[in-house]
Design a protein around this motif. Structure first.
Motif, PDB file in Angstrom:
ATOM      1  N   LEU A 127       0.815  -1.216   0.000  1.00  0.00           N
ATOM      2  CA  LEU A 127       0.000   0.000   0.000  1.00  0.00           C
ATOM      3  C   LEU A 127       0.850   1.268   0.000  1.00  0.00           C
ATOM      4  N   ASN A 128       2.046   1.154  -0.514  1.00  0.00           N
ATOM      5  CA  ASN A 128       2.925   2.306  -0.715  1.00  0.00           C
ATOM      6  C   ASN A 128       2.856   2.685  -2.190  1.00  0.00           C
ATOM      7  N   ASP A 129       2.731   3.971  -2.497  1.00  0.00           N
ATOM      8  CA  ASP A 129       2.578   4.362  -3.900  1.00  0.00           C
ATOM      9  C   ASP A 129       3.892   4.375  -4.677  1.00  0.00           C
ATOM     10  N   ASP A 130       4.987   4.010  -4.024  1.00  0.00           N
ATOM     11  CA  ASP A 130       6.283   3.915  -4.689  1.00  0.00           C
ATOM     12  C   ASP A 130       6.401   2.546  -5.360  1.00  0.00           C
ATOM     13  N   PRO A 131       6.561   2.486  -6.685  1.00  0.00           N
ATOM     14  CA  PRO A 131       6.677   1.193  -7.371  1.00  0.00           C
ATOM     15  C   PRO A 131       7.808   0.315  -6.836  1.00  0.00           C
ATOM     16  N   LEU A 132       8.859   0.932  -6.310  1.00  0.00           N
ATOM     17  CA  LEU A 132       9.960   0.147  -5.755  1.00  0.00           C
ATOM     18  C   LEU A 132       9.524  -0.630  -4.522  1.00  0.00           C
TER      19      LEU A 132
END
Length: 204
Positions: A127-132
């Protein structure tokens, strides 16, 4: 695509496919058996047929099959399969078509499940918007390229970073990102066997 726009949030339409991972080994084995035995394919057909009104209830409340709706909704795959069957028949090998049918009702679904789970299941932070943090790349072995991950579909993180990069350039794009240190903190699995271990909860 909706998935690309909302990945890393609870609004991701595909979230239900991978949010419960990791799971127990028993649970994953049960899913694999369903795939290989054909149950997953039948369930998929049922859902698709119902969604496209190919199966419907008549006035007597009996389930009916609509050939017209089937042809209307799926004329493209029907045409491709007819061409494939006709071509094989012309070569004197019509029974070879059954190889595709058998695989679709068995290992095709199993490989698809593993490939799809590899992309977002059990990642560092779903649920983090960072693709990494919410997406993974898996580097396949030669035999995994022939089964689980053909056509560079394994480079899913790179695909999310720049969706416009064509599939045949994703491997080169991956190497360029590695060289520049962009993927230093990324979740990259070496092989799908290693990936499956990440999908399983360690026994306590």
């Amino acid at each position: 695509l909706e998935h690309h726009r909302k990945i890393g949030s609870e609004e991701d339409p595909d979230l239900h496919r991978y949010q419960r991972y990791p799971v127990s080994a028993v649970s994953l084995k049960r899913k694999a058996v369903r795939d290989i035995m054909g149950k997953t394919t039948w369930n998929y057909f049922r859902i698709v047929f119902n969604a496209n009104k190919i199966l419907y209830l008549d006035n007597a409340n009996k389930t009916r099959f609509s050939l017209r709706q089937l042809v209307k909704r799926f004329h493209a795959p029907i045409t491709v399969n007819l061409i494939l069957l006709t071509g094989l028949a012309a070569l004197g090998m019509p029974l070879l078509y059954l190889l595709w049918v058998v695989s679709y009702f068995s290992f095709y679904m199993f490989f698809s499940r593993i490939r799809n789970l590899a992309e977002h299941a059990a990642v560092p932070d779903l649920l983090n918007d960072d693709p990494l943090m919410n997406t993974r790349t898996t580097i396949p072995s030669w035999w995994e390229r022939l089964t689980v991950a053909p056509n560079s579909v394994c480079y899913h993180l790179e695909h999310h970073l720049v969706p416009s990069v064509p599939k045949y350039r994703l491997a080169g794009f991956h190497r360029a990102l590695i060289k520049r240190g962009v993927l230093d903190s990324a979740d990259i699995s070496i092989g799908y066997v290693q990936l499956v271990r990440k999908l399983i909860v360690a026994p306590t």
